[in-house]
Design a protein around this motif. Structure first.
Motif, PDB file in Angstrom:
ATOM      1  N   ASP A 195       0.420  -1.342   0.493  1.00  0.00           N
ATOM      2  CA  ASP A 195      -0.127   0.167   0.222  1.00  0.00           C
ATOM      3  C   ASP A 195       0.621   1.603  -0.144  1.00  0.00           C
ATOM      4  O   ASP A 195       0.013   2.457  -0.188  1.00  0.00           O
ATOM      5  CB  ASP A 195      -0.796   0.119   1.346  1.00  0.00           C
ATOM      6  CG  ASP A 195      -2.223  -1.270   1.039  1.00  0.00           C
ATOM      7  OD1 ASP A 195      -2.347  -1.594   0.176  1.00  0.00           O
ATOM      8  OD2 ASP A 195      -2.230  -1.523   2.181  1.00  0.00           O
ATOM      9  N   SER A 196       1.981   1.197  -0.162  1.00  0.00           N
ATOM     10  CA  SER A 196       2.903   2.600  -0.003  1.00  0.00           C
ATOM     11  C   SER A 196       4.258   2.140  -1.220  1.00  0.00           C
ATOM     12  O   SER A 196       4.100   0.891  -1.359  1.00  0.00           O
ATOM     13  CB  SER A 196       3.344   2.417   1.526  1.00  0.00           C
ATOM     14  OG  SER A 196       4.175   1.511   1.460  1.00  0.00           O
ATOM     15  N   LEU A 197       4.330   3.092  -1.339  1.00  0.00           N
ATOM     16  CA  LEU A 197       5.821   2.691  -2.203  1.00  0.00           C
ATOM     17  C   LEU A 197       7.258   3.029  -1.384  1.00  0.00           C
ATOM     18  O   LEU A 197       7.849   4.281  -0.974  1.00  0.00           O
ATOM     19  CB  LEU A 197       5.999   3.726  -3.686  1.00  0.00           C
ATOM     20  CG  LEU A 197       6.788   4.046  -4.149  1.00  0.00           C
ATOM     21  CD1 LEU A 197       6.921   2.612  -5.386  1.00  0.00           C
ATOM     22  CD2 LEU A 197       7.366   5.077  -4.977  1.00  0.00           C
ATOM     23  N   PRO A 198       8.252   2.347  -1.364  1.00  0.00           N
ATOM     24  CA  PRO A 198       9.186   2.049  -0.452  1.00  0.00           C
ATOM     25  C   PRO A 198      10.648   2.828  -1.472  1.00  0.00           C
ATOM     26  O   PRO A 198      10.440   3.732  -2.595  1.00  0.00           O
ATOM     27  CB  PRO A 198       9.856   1.036  -0.472  1.00  0.00           C
ATOM     28  CG  PRO A 198       9.252  -0.192  -1.645  1.00  0.00           C
ATOM     29  CD  PRO A 198       7.759   0.576  -1.693  1.00  0.00           C
ATOM     30  N   ALA A 199      11.427   2.959  -0.387  1.00  0.00           N
ATOM     31  CA  ALA A 199      12.383   4.346  -1.353  1.00  0.00           C
ATOM     32  C   ALA A 199      13.656   3.554  -2.289  1.00  0.00           C
ATOM     33  O   ALA A 199      12.860   2.189  -2.025  1.00  0.00           O
ATOM     34  CB  ALA A 199      13.630   4.800  -0.418  1.00  0.00           C
ATOM     35  N   PHE A 200      13.324   4.104  -3.840  1.00  0.00           N
ATOM     36  CA  PHE A 200      14.500   3.815  -4.595  1.00  0.00           C
ATOM     37  C   PHE A 200      15.094   3.189  -4.149  1.00  0.00           C
ATOM     38  O   PHE A 200      16.147   3.887  -3.791  1.00  0.00           O
ATOM     39  CB  PHE A 200      14.533   4.080  -6.006  1.00  0.00           C
ATOM     40  CG  PHE A 200      15.214   3.638  -7.042  1.00  0.00           C
ATOM     41  CD1 PHE A 200      14.161   2.900  -7.341  1.00  0.00           C
ATOM     42  CD2 PHE A 200      16.462   3.742  -7.273  1.00  0.00           C
ATOM     43  CE1 PHE A 200      14.312   2.181  -9.015  1.00  0.00           C
ATOM     44  CE2 PHE A 200      16.896   2.985  -7.638  1.00  0.00           C
ATOM     45  CZ  PHE A 200      16.075   1.723  -9.478  1.00  0.00           C
ATOM     46  N   ASN A 201      15.855   1.536  -4.313  1.00  0.00           N
ATOM     47  CA  ASN A 201      16.669   0.652  -3.562  1.00  0.00           C
ATOM     48  C   ASN A 201      17.632   0.589  -4.029  1.00  0.00           C
ATOM     49  O   ASN A 201      18.479  -0.090  -5.308  1.00  0.00           O
ATOM     50  CB  ASN A 201      16.072  -0.292  -3.797  1.00  0.00           C
ATOM     51  CG  ASN A 201      17.180  -1.228  -2.329  1.00  0.00           C
ATOM     52  OD1 ASN A 201      18.473  -0.858  -2.652  1.00  0.00           O
ATOM     53  ND2 ASN A 201      16.735  -1.952  -1.515  1.00  0.00           N
ATOM     54  N   ASP A 202      18.464   1.989  -4.605  1.00  0.00           N
ATOM     55  CA  ASP A 202      19.266   2.097  -5.826  1.00  0.00           C
ATOM     56  C   ASP A 202      20.383   1.470  -6.069  1.00  0.00           C
ATOM     57  O   ASP A 202      21.326   0.590  -6.556  1.00  0.00           O
ATOM     58  CB  ASP A 202      19.625   3.788  -5.738  1.00  0.00           C
ATOM     59  CG  ASP A 202      20.537   3.909  -6.920  1.00  0.00           C
ATOM     60  OD1 ASP A 202      20.672   3.342  -8.223  1.00  0.00           O
ATOM     61  OD2 ASP A 202      21.647   5.071  -6.024  1.00  0.00           O
ATOM     62  N   GLU A 203      21.374   0.576  -3.897  1.00  0.00           N
ATOM     63  CA  GLU A 203      22.344   0.023  -3.426  1.00  0.00           C
ATOM     64  C   GLU A 203      21.691  -1.372  -4.076  1.00  0.00           C
ATOM     65  O   GLU A 203      23.366  -2.028  -5.161  1.00  0.00           O
ATOM     66  CB  GLU A 203      22.906  -0.166  -2.534  1.00  0.00           C
ATOM     67  CG  GLU A 203      23.787  -0.654  -1.827  1.00  0.00           C
ATOM     68  CD  GLU A 203      24.928   0.266  -2.511  1.00  0.00           C
ATOM     69  OE1 GLU A 203      26.009  -0.970  -3.090  1.00  0.00           O
ATOM     70  OE2 GLU A 203      25.359   1.860  -2.952  1.00  0.00           O
ATOM     71  N   VAL A 204      20.601  -1.347  -4.501  1.00  0.00           N
ATOM     72  CA  VAL A 204      20.708  -2.919  -4.790  1.00  0.00           C
ATOM     73  C   VAL A 204      20.490  -2.628  -6.109  1.00  0.00           C
ATOM     74  O   VAL A 204      21.067  -4.365  -6.907  1.00  0.00           O
ATOM     75  CB  VAL A 204      19.429  -3.881  -3.381  1.00  0.00           C
ATOM     76  CG1 VAL A 204      18.760  -5.569  -4.474  1.00  0.00           C
ATOM     77  CG2 VAL A 204      19.972  -3.752  -3.071  1.00  0.00           C
TER      78      VAL A 204
END
Length: 194
Positions: A18-27
Motif C-alpha cells: 500500500d505504499s512506495l518504498p524508497a528506490f533501492n539504488d544500492e541493490v
C-alpha cells in the motif's frame, strides 16, 4: 547464489503493497553488476567453446538463466514502481505529497513530470475546447454539493460561477463537488461525511 539480490527487490515491493518504498539504488546497482559479471563469464566461456572445448555448455546455460531471471526481477521492480507512481498521479494530481516524492529517484521524478504533462495536454484537447479533467470524478457523485471543512488557512477560492469563498482553518462550507475534489486530494479540505 545467483539472483538473490534481484529477488530481494521483489520481496521489498511485496512487503509494502500500500505504499512506495524508497528506490533501492544500492541493490539495483548490485544486480546490474552481477549481470555484467555473468555476461562477461558467459562471453569468455562461449569463446572457449567455439575453439573446441564443449565442457562449458552447462555453466553458460546456468548463467544465462540467471541473467534472464535478474532481468525479469529488475523489470518487474521498475514496472510496479511506475504503476504505483501513475496511480498516485490520478489520486493526488500533478503535485505529489512530500512523503511519496521523497521515495522517488530522479528518473522516476522525470517520468512523473512527463506523464503529468502528457495527461494534462490530453485533458486540454478533449471536451469542446474547454478541456475535461479526467481525474476529477473517478466515482459517480451522490450529490453535486458536499460539505467540507478547511484544514489550513488557504485564502480565497473563486468558484466557477464567480463566487469567492474565504477558506480559513476549521471553517465549514457547502461547495460544488467538482471544485472541492482537487483540494481534498491535496489535503486542504476534508469532506465531512454525515
Amino acid at each position: 547464489m545467483f539472483g538473490e539480490k534481484a529477488f530481494e527487490l521483489i520481496k521489498e515491493l511485496d512487503r509494502c503493497p500500500d505504499s512506495l518504498p524508497a528506490f533501492n539504488d544500492e541493490v539495483v546497482r548490485q544486480v546490474l553488476e552481477e549481470m555484467k559479471l555473468l555476461f562477461e563469464q558467459n562471453k569468455k566461456d562461449v569463446n572457449a567453446s567455439v575453439s573446441g572445448d564443449t565442457n562449458y555448455f552447462a555453466g553458460v546455460q546456468l548463467r544465462h538463466t540467471s541473467l534472464e531471471r535478474n532481468k525479469r526481477c529488475l523489470l518487474a521492480y521498475l514496472y510496479n514502481r511506475l504503476q504505483y507512481i501513475r496511480q498516485m498521479r490520478w489520486e493526488f494530481g500533478s503535485i505529489l505529497p512530500p512523503e511519496i516524492k521523497y521515495n522517488l529517484c530522479e528518473p522516476e521524478m522525470k517520468w512523473f513530470a512527463s506523464y503529468s504533462k502528457y495527461l494534462a495536454n490530453y485533458m486540454k484537447s478533449i471536451g469542446d475546447n474547454y478541456g475535461l479533467d479526467l481525474t476529477q470524478d473517478t466515482k459517480p457523485p451522490k450529490s453535486l454539493y458536499i460539505e467540507v471543512r478547511c484544514l489550513v488557512d488557504y485564502g480565497k477560492l473563486e468558484l466557477e460561477d464567480g463566487e469567492i469563498v474565504l477558506l480559513k482553518k476549521n471553517s465549514q462550507h457547502l461547495l460544488p463537488r467538482s471544485e472541492c475534489e482537487p483540494l481534498i486530494r491535496q489535503g486542504i479540505l476534508q469532506h465531512i461525511v454525515q
